[in-house]
Write an enzyme that holds these catalytic residues in place. Structure first.
Site, PDB file in Angstrom:
ATOM      1  N   SER A 226      12.574  42.465 -53.109  1.00 31.79           N
ATOM      2  CA  SER A 226      12.977  41.492 -52.097  1.00 31.79           C
ATOM      3  C   SER A 226      14.435  41.697 -51.738  1.00 31.79           C
ATOM      4  O   SER A 226      15.226  42.199 -52.539  1.00 31.79           O
ATOM      5  CB  SER A 226      12.789  40.069 -52.621  1.00 31.79           C
ATOM      6  OG  SER A 226      13.755  39.770 -53.615  1.00 31.79           O
ATOM      7  N   ASP A 227      14.785  41.337 -50.512  1.00 32.05           N
ATOM      8  CA  ASP A 227      16.194  41.142 -50.227  1.00 32.05           C
ATOM      9  C   ASP A 227      16.662  39.989 -51.102  1.00 32.05           C
ATOM     10  O   ASP A 227      15.849  39.204 -51.607  1.00 32.05           O
ATOM     11  CB  ASP A 227      16.422  40.844 -48.744  1.00 32.05           C
ATOM     12  CG  ASP A 227      17.846  41.176 -48.304  1.00 32.05           C
ATOM     13  OD1 ASP A 227      18.739  41.263 -49.175  1.00 32.05           O
ATOM     14  OD2 ASP A 227      18.071  41.339 -47.089  1.00 32.05           O
ATOM     15  N   TRP A 228      17.956  39.870 -51.292  1.00 31.27           N
ATOM     16  CA  TRP A 228      18.484  38.920 -52.265  1.00 31.27           C
ATOM     17  C   TRP A 228      18.197  37.472 -51.816  1.00 31.27           C
ATOM     18  O   TRP A 228      18.836  36.950 -50.921  1.00 31.27           O
ATOM     19  CB  TRP A 228      19.972  39.166 -52.468  1.00 31.27           C
ATOM     20  CG  TRP A 228      20.282  40.092 -53.609  1.00 31.27           C
ATOM     21  CD1 TRP A 228      21.172  39.854 -54.613  1.00 31.27           C
ATOM     22  CD2 TRP A 228      19.718  41.382 -53.888  1.00 31.27           C
ATOM     23  NE1 TRP A 228      21.183  40.914 -55.500  1.00 31.27           N
ATOM     24  CE2 TRP A 228      20.310  41.863 -55.084  1.00 31.27           C
ATOM     25  CE3 TRP A 228      18.758  42.172 -53.257  1.00 31.27           C
ATOM     26  CZ2 TRP A 228      19.981  43.084 -55.658  1.00 31.27           C
ATOM     27  CZ3 TRP A 228      18.424  43.398 -53.813  1.00 31.27           C
ATOM     28  CH2 TRP A 228      19.031  43.847 -55.000  1.00 31.27           C
TER      29      TRP A 228
END
Length: 752
Positions: A231-233
Site C-alpha cells: 500500500s501507499d503509506w
C-alpha cells in the site's frame, strides 16, 4: 531450511504469516526473527535515495536524510528520451541502496500527467503512456540489475493531489487500458518490478488497495506479475478486504495483525490466499538477501555525480533560440559582459517537494559553475524565492545589472511553495513579480535568455516576446549548474524533447471540464483524449507540442519506409542526417495514425522512438519495430485489444507536429467478431462474415416473395442499418418479425 533461502510459508505459524503482511515500522518489513526472516528496509525514491536519518526508529522526517545523489526528477529526465541513460541512473541508485542497506527503493512513479496543474507532475514521466513506460523501465531494470528492488507506483490513476486520499476516479475501461495502465503493463511484462505500490484513490468506486480486479485479475492473472503489492503509506483501510484483493503488504503498520489471524480462522480469508500473500513477502526477502549481505560497500560519489550531470544535460529542452543567441562563447566571455539575474542561479530549485526530498551529496549551482570555470558574470538576485511581493530594491539592482551587459541569462521559475506533493497548482503562470522583472530587464537589454526551473509546464507565451532564447530546464538534480553551463556555452548541444505539451492556456486542456472533481469524485470525461491526443486531434493551437525540442545542429529525416512483418505488425526505417557542423543528438519519433475506425480514436499516437547521436555531416539509418499493440485500441465490446483491418498511416518526425515523412501500411486486422443476436443492428449483420450471407439470403427471399421485401430508398435504409433486428416490425409490421426470426435461425445453423 535451505542455506540459500529463507523458510517457505509452510514453515510458519498462522500468526507469523499474518505478521509478514504488515510492516515492522514506517520503513521496515516485519521480519520473523524465530525463523531467520529479517525485516529489511524500504524507503523513498524515485529520483534518488531518501533514507531518513531517523529511519532506524521508524520515524518519518522528510527533511533529514542521509546524503545521496539527487538525480533529475522525472519532470526533467523524461525529456531525455534516452532509456539507456535512465538505466545508468537506476544502476547508480541501486549502488547507493546497497551502501545504506535499503532493499527496495520506492519508485518510479509512472502516473499520467492528465493535467499540467497536477502537484506531483514533477515526479511523473509524461502525458503519454508509451513514453512513460519505455523510459521509466530504465529505472526498474537498472536498480534491479544490482539486486535491489523497485516499487512501481502509484497503481493506479493517481493523477491529482486534491482529495487524493479518497477521491473516486471515474474512468472508462477504455481510458484505463489505453492511457492509465499501459506504462505499468509494459514495465511489469518486460522488467518484473519486485514490488508495486497501490494508490490512495478509489477507481470506479473501489479503493485501489481493495480492488481485486486491479491487483489480481489484471495485474497478476492477465499481466503475469510475480512480485508483491504494497500500500501507499496509509492507503490500506481494511486489511482483510485488501489481502483478499491481492495486497501483500500494509505500510506503515497499523499493528492489527490480529485482524488477519481472526479472519483466517473464521473463513473470511482463505488459507491459500494468506499463504500466497505471505509467500510473496518471503520471496521478496530472498531476492534482496544477496545485496543486503554486502558489507562495507561504498559507492563512488563523484562517479554518481557525473551520471547526474549527464542526465541533467539531456533533460534540458531548448524552446527558443532567435538570432542564434545560444550558445554563448565561453572563450570570449571576458570581452562580452554577461549578466546573470534570478535567485535560482544561486539557489537552484533542483527537486520537487514532499516525500521524495533528497539531501544531495553535493550541490553545484550555475553561479558556482561559472566561478569554477573562470567565467566572469555580474549577478543580481532580482527576486526572492517565495510568494511575497516584489522587492523594488532587488528589481532596480537587476535592471541596472542588465543595462551594463551584452547578454542576460535570466533564471526564472516556480519556487517550492508553488508546487509540491500534497496540493495541485491553480494556475500555469509563474509568480507575477518574476514576469514583471523580465519585462523591465528586456526593456533595458534586448539580448535575454530565460532559463526555467519548474516541475510541470508553465505558461510561456505571455512573456516569450521578452526573450530571444528560452531553456526549459525543469528540475535538474544536484548537477544542474554544470549541465546548464555545458549547454549555454556550447560544450554540448541541447537534445531534450518535451514529454508534456505546453498549452497556450490551461483552459485549452480537455480535463479542465472535470478538474479536480467535486463531492469526492472526479470524472475522466476526456476519455483517451489526454494531452497531445486531444490537441492534435481537434486542431488546438499549442505553444510547444509534445516531442518538441531545438538543437544547435540541424537534421534531416529522409527515406521513410515501412514494411509489413506480419498480419498486424510492421518495421519502420528512416535515414537521419546531421546537416550541420555541430555534433548532436536527434530523437526520431514514430506515430501511428489509424484510418476509419469503429470508435473515436486520436489523430495519432506515439508508438516508437530512438535517440541518435550524429557527428557533423553523419547519417544513420534507424529501425523501429511496431508490434500489434501499436495499432490496437481497447474495445469495450470485446473486452480486449482490437486491431481493425484497414490502412494505417505511420508518421516519422521530431515532434507530434513536425512530421518528416508518412507512409501507409494495410493490416489484416485480428478478425475478432461478436456473436450476432436479435439485438445486433441490421448494419452489424451486414458487416459480419456470417451475417452478410444471411442478409443476402433475406434479399433473395424478398425477391422471391418468401419474405417481405426490404425497402431500398436511402432514408429507409439509414433507419434499417441502425436498427436492432428485433425492431424490424416498426418498419415492416409482421413481416419484420418473420425476417428477424429467419435471420436468427439461419445464424444458428451457420455458426455451429
Amino acid at each position: 531450511m535451505s542455506e540459500s533461502t529463507y523458510p517457505s510459508v509452510k514453515d510458519l505459524t498462522l500468526e507469523e504469516k499474518a505478521s509478514l503482511t504488515s510492516g515492522g515500522d514506517a520503513w521496515h518489513l516485519q521480519g520473523v526473527e524465530a525463523k531467520g526472516i529479517p525485516g529489511y528496509m524500504i524507503t523513498d525514491g524515485p529520483h534518488g535515495l531518501r533514507k531518513s536519518l531517523t529511519s532506524s526508529t521508524g520515524e518519518t522526517d522528510l527533511d533529514n536524510s542521509v546524503p545521496a545523489t539527487c538525480f533529475p526528477p522525472a519532470a526533467g529526465l523524461s525529456s531525455s528520451w534516452n532509456p539507456e541513460l535512465i538505466h545508468k541512473v537506476g544502476e547508480a541508485m541501486a549502488e547507493e541502496c546497497i551502501q545504506e542497506k535499503v532493499a527496495v527503493i520506492l519508485g518510479p512513479g509512472v502516473n499520467i500527467k492528465r493535467n499540467p496543474l497536477g502537484g506531483r507532475c514533477f515526479e511523473y514521466w509524461s502525458e503519454d503512456p508509451y513514453l512513460a513506460g519505455h523510459e521509466a523501465i530504465g529505472i526498474v531494470a537498472g536498480v534491479q540489475s544490482k539486486g535491489v528492488g523497485t516499487s512501481l507506483k502509484h497503481f493506479a490513476a493517481n493523477n491529482q493531489e486534491t482529495d487524493r486520499l479518497r477521491v473516486d476516479a471515474r474512468i472508462s475501461q477504455r481510458a484505463l487500458r489505453e492511457i492509465y495502465l499501459p506504462a505499468f503493463e509494459h514495465i511489469v511484462k518486460t522488467a518484473q518490478p519486485w514490488t508495486i505500490m497501490c494508490s490512495y484513490n478509489r477507481i470506479n468506486g473501489v479503493h485501489s488497495a481493495q480492488n481485486h480486479w486491479l491487483l489480481t485479475d489484471v495485474l497478476r492473472d492477465e499481466w503475469g506479475f510475480e512480485g508483491i503489492v504494497m500500500s501507499d503509506w496509509g492507503a490500506d483501510h481494511d486489511r482483510v478486504a485488501s489481502l483478499n484483493a491481492g495486497l501483500n503488504l500494509e505500510m506503515p503498520p497499523s499493528y492489527t495483525d490480529d485482524q488477519i489471524v481472526y479472519a483466517a480462522r473464521d473463513g473470511r480469508i482463505a488459507p491459500a490466499q494468506l499463504d500466497r500473500m505471505a509467500q510473496g513477502m518471503i520471496d521478496l526477502i530472498n531476492k534482496a538477501r544477496a545485496a543486503m549481505s554486502i558489507d562495507g560497500y561504498r559507492f563512488d560519489v563523484d562517479a554518481h555525480d557525473e551520471v547526474a550531470h549527464q542526465a541533467a544535460i539531456e533533460s534540458i529542452v531548448l524552446l527558443k533560440n532567435d538570432d542564434a543567441i545560444l550558445p554563448l562563447n565561453a572563450d570570449s566571455a571576458a570581452a562580452r559582459k554577461i549578466a546573470v539575474i534570478g535567485e535560482f542561479a544561486r539557489t537552484p530549485r533542483y527537486q520537487g517537494g514532499g516525500s521524495s526530498h533528497i539531501t544531495p551529496t553535493k550541490l553545484t549551482s550555475f553561479l558556482d559553475t561559472l566561478a569554477e570555470r573562470g567565467i566572469k558574470a555580474d549577478f543580481a538576485p532580482g527576486f526572492t524565492l517565495d510568494l511575497e511581493p516584489a522587492d523594488p530594491a532587488l528589481e532596480s539592482e537587476a535592471v541596472e545589472t542588465a543595462k551594463n551587459a551584452d547578454v542576460v541569462l535570466m533564471f526564472l521559475g516556480l519556487p517550492e511553495a508553488a508546487e509540491s506533493e500534497g496540493f495541485d497548482r491553480d494556475t500555469l503562470d509563474m509568480p507575477a513579480k518574476q514576469i514583471a522583472l523580465l519585462e523591465q530587464v528586456a526593456a533595458a537589454n534586448q539580448n535575454v535568455v530565460v532559463v526555467l526551473s519548474n516541475g510541470s509546464v508553465v505558461s510561456v507565451a505571455p512573456w516569450a516576446k521578452n526573450a530571444k532564447g528560452i531553456l526549459e530546464s525543469w528540475l535538474l538534480g544536484q548537477s544542474g549548474g554544470p549541465a546548464l553551463a555545458d549547454v549555454i556555452f556550447g560544450q554540448v548541444s541541447p537534445s531534450g524533447k518535451l514529454a508534456q505539451s505546453i498549452p497556450l492556456d490551461i483552459n485549452d486542456d480537455p480535463s479542465m471540464l472535470n478538474w479536480p472533481g467535486e463531492e469526492g469524485h472526479v470524472d475522466y470525461g476526456e476519455g483517451v483524449f489526454v494531452g497531445y491526443r486531444y490537441y492534435d486531434t481537434y486542431g488546438k493551437v499549442v505553444d510547444y507540442p509534445f516531442g518538441y525540442g531545438l538543437s544547435y545542429a540541424t537534421f534531416e529525416i529522409a527515406d521513410v519506409a515501412a514494411a509489413k512483418t506480419g498480419a498486424n505488425t510492421a518495421t519502420v526505417t528512416a535515414t537521419v542526417t546531421n546537416t550541420s557542423d555541430v555534433d548532436a543528438s536527434e530523437t526520431v519519433q514514430v506515430y501511428v495514425a489509424p484510418g476509419k475506425a469503429d470508435v473515436a480514436r486520436p489523430k495519432h499516437e506515439l508508438k516508437g522512438f530512438t535517440k541518435v547521436f550524429l557527428k557533423a555531416g553523419e547519417s544513420k539509418t534507424v529501425t523501429i519495430d511496431l508490434d500489434e499493440r501499436a495499432f490496437a485500441y481497447w474495445s469495450e465490446k470485446y473486452n480486449d485489444w482490437h486491431v481493425e483491418a484497414g490502412e494505417y498511416a505511420i508518421e516519422v518526425g521530431v515532434s507530434s507536429r513536425d512530421i518528416a515523412g508518412t507512409v501507409a501500411v494495410a493490416l489484416d486486422g485480428d478478425g475478432k467478431t461478436q456473436p450476432l443476436t436479435e439485438w445486433s443492428t441490421y448494419g452489424e449483420w451486414e458487416a459480419d462474415p456470417f451475417g452478410a450471407k444471411i442478409v443476402a439470403a433475406v434479399a433473395a427471399a424478398g425477391e422471391a416473395g418468401e419474405l417481405t421485401k426490404l425497402p431500398d430508398n436511402a432514408m429507409m435504409r439509414m433507419f434499417l442499418n441502425s436498427m436492432p433486428i428485433n425492431s424490424l416490425s416498426t418498419l415492416l409490421d409482421e413481416g419484420g418479425k418473420k425476417i428477424a426470426k429467419f435471420m436468427v435461425d439461419e445464424y444458428a445453423k451457420l455458426a455451429k
